[in-house]
Design an enzyme around this catalytic site. Structure first.
Site, short mmCIF file in Angstrom:
data_model
loop_
_atom_site.label_atom_id
_atom_site.label_comp_id
_atom_site.label_asym_id
_atom_site.label_seq_id
_atom_site.Cartn_x
_atom_site.Cartn_y
_atom_site.Cartn_z
N SER A 32 42.77 -2.30 -19.13
CA SER A 32 43.85 -3.17 -19.62
C SER A 32 44.05 -4.40 -18.75
O SER A 32 44.49 -5.44 -19.25
CB SER A 32 45.15 -2.39 -19.82
OG SER A 32 45.61 -1.79 -18.63
N GLY A 33 43.80 -4.30 -17.45
CA GLY A 33 43.69 -5.49 -16.61
C GLY A 33 44.96 -6.26 -16.31
O GLY A 33 44.88 -7.36 -15.80
N GLY A 34 46.13 -5.72 -16.68
CA GLY A 34 47.37 -6.43 -16.38
C GLY A 34 48.03 -7.04 -17.61
O GLY A 34 49.06 -7.69 -17.51
N GLU A 55 32.09 -0.01 -14.99
CA GLU A 55 33.23 -0.93 -15.15
C GLU A 55 33.01 -2.24 -14.39
O GLU A 55 33.35 -2.36 -13.22
CB GLU A 55 34.51 -0.25 -14.63
CG GLU A 55 35.74 -1.14 -14.79
CD GLU A 55 37.04 -0.46 -14.33
OE1 GLU A 55 37.00 0.67 -13.82
OE2 GLU A 55 38.10 -1.09 -14.49
N LYS A 78 32.94 0.16 -19.54
CA LYS A 78 34.38 -0.12 -19.44
C LYS A 78 34.58 -1.58 -19.04
O LYS A 78 34.67 -1.90 -17.86
CB LYS A 78 35.01 0.83 -18.41
CG LYS A 78 36.49 0.55 -18.15
CD LYS A 78 37.15 1.70 -17.41
CE LYS A 78 38.57 1.33 -17.00
NZ LYS A 78 39.36 2.48 -16.57
N ARG A 87 47.39 0.88 -16.37
CA ARG A 87 48.74 0.31 -16.49
C ARG A 87 49.25 0.28 -17.92
O ARG A 87 50.43 0.55 -18.16
CB ARG A 87 48.75 -1.11 -15.89
CG ARG A 87 48.77 -1.10 -14.39
CD ARG A 87 48.38 -2.44 -13.82
NE ARG A 87 46.96 -2.72 -13.98
CZ ARG A 87 46.35 -3.83 -13.58
NH1 ARG A 87 47.07 -4.79 -13.00
NH2 ARG A 87 45.06 -4.00 -13.73
N ARG A 100 52.48 0.42 -6.24
CA ARG A 100 53.22 0.52 -7.53
C ARG A 100 54.52 1.30 -7.32
O ARG A 100 55.55 0.97 -7.90
CB ARG A 100 52.35 1.13 -8.61
CG ARG A 100 51.21 0.17 -8.91
CD ARG A 100 50.38 0.45 -10.13
NE ARG A 100 49.30 -0.54 -10.15
CZ ARG A 100 48.11 -0.39 -10.69
NH1 ARG A 100 47.83 0.72 -11.34
NH2 ARG A 100 47.21 -1.35 -10.64
#
Ligand code: 13P
Length: 365
Positions: free
Chosen positions: A286-288, A177, A219, A319, A33
């Site tokens: 949030s996964g993108g 998760e 999660k 993110r 990132r």
């Protein structure tokens, strides 16, 4: 097992409409990132970025707990104050990522199994002594040609349950998760079916390993279409005389295709069918998705369903909380204040989404 402590921590993590901030990127992920924004990929840059996050004034008003990484939990501010002390002063509960990453699952091309069970009992003991009160383990499930397989879902569910049980033994609330990934061209409906299978299997294993459901947090992913789900064509059957014709109504792009209401309905339906009422909270990853969409979708779920659900619907975003701040910071000291404001803004938007009070207008203030 310290039942009272576990139940108390789990409740606190989802109390008061707050949620979790995941800042547990492994060094390779954090470096990736940083590289995209030309930020140096060094221990010091990672430390400075994490200092920016934990010292954001007012963060504890919207964030109940942060998920740290092994490097980060041992780090300090530039002036020597340990991050754990900074978090304690802000009333934020420290958590820790304890899996060691998703590796290729043997004999299952395209599928992963999360590792990290070896030596976990000792690591958990150390983290508890340091002050951590919850932990995280992420399993990833991909959708594609012939996958996920039953064996991949079962292997990951079993590992999640073994991890969760060890956490509770050590006094740490397990954040469980199982992430169904957004990569691929699958539809919203396919994601819903896979998510249900994954969650159903996870809870069979959690029960089998004697995990106390009142002392854990789930999660999951929101139910979403894949990133490259082709434009959706709405087709209407039209009868003219004796003949049926198909009329194409629209060609919509994926982002517009699944409107916020549809995602909220399908996600809550999948959870309703699979998650026992004893679980105190569900904190989405949030996964993108974009930061705004993640807030809008969480908001709609709470607005429509909150009063009828047994568990809290919260957030545990990385993110969708951090990305705007990271892009502003760019590794420069002069940008720290502006980046902290962006971080705080996202945290507040998501707290509002827990109350069903998030609006697009909040993004313009
Ligand atoms: P994202 O919100 O960026 O998906 O990250 C959540 C997380 O903790 C991944 O394990």
């Amino acid at each position: 097992m310290n039942t009272e402590l576990l139940i108390d921590t789990a409740k606190k993590l989802v109390a008061d409409n707050k949620g979790l901030l995941a800042m547990d990127e492994s060094n390779p992920t954090c470096n990736q990132r940083f590289a995209k924004l030309n930020i140096p990929q060094t221990v010091e840059a990672r430390r400075a970025y994490r200092e920016l996050i934990v010292t954001t004034p007012g963060l504890g008003e919207s964030i109940s707990g942060v998920i740290l990484y092994d490097e980060t939990i041992r780090q300090s501010k530039k002036d020597g104050t340990p991050f754990l002390k900074v978090l304690a002063d802000a009333g934020i509960i420290p958590g820790i990522k304890v899996d060691t990453g998703a590796k290729d699952l043997a004999a299952h091309p395209g599928e992963k199994i999360t590792e990290g069970l070896d030596g976990l009992r000792d690591r958990l003991k150390e983290y508890f002594q340091m002050g951590a009160r919850f932990a995280k383990w992420r399993a990833v499930i991909a959708i594609g040609e012939g996958i996920p397989t039953r064996s991949c879902i079962e292997a990951n569910a079993h590992a999640l349950a073994r991890y969760a049980s060890l956490c509770q033994e050590a006094g740490l609330v397990p954040v469980v998760e199982p992430e169904v990934l957004m990569d691929g061209d699958h539809t919203l409906e396919q994601c819903g079916e896979v998510t249900e299978q994954v969650l159903r299997t996870a809870f069979i294993q959690l029960n089998s390993q004697r995990v106390m459901l009142e002392g854990m947090i789930l999660k999951p992913n929101m139910v979403l279409p894949g990133f490259t789900c082709p434009p959706h064509q709405e087709v209407e059957e039209v009868a003219i005389g004796e003949q049926q014709f198909q009329v194409r109504l629209t060609d919509r792009q994926p982002e517009e295709m699944e409107d916020v209401d549809e995602v909220a309905n399908v996600t809550v339906k999948s959870l309703w069918r699979t998650v026992p009422a004893a679980v105190p909270g569900i904190a989405f990853l949030s996964g993108g998705q974009s930061a705004e969409l993640a807030s809008a979708r969480l908001n709609t779920m709470n607005l429509r369903f909150k009063s009828r659900l047994p568990w809290a619907l919260a957030f545990s975003f990385a993110r969708a909380i951090q990305q705007p701040a990271l892009e502003i910071w760019q590794g420069k000291e002069a940008n720290v204040k502006a980046a902290q404001q962006a971080l705080l803004h996202r945290a507040r938007c998501n707290r509002a989404a827990r109350r069903g009070e998030y609006t697009a207008a909040m993004e313009r203030t």
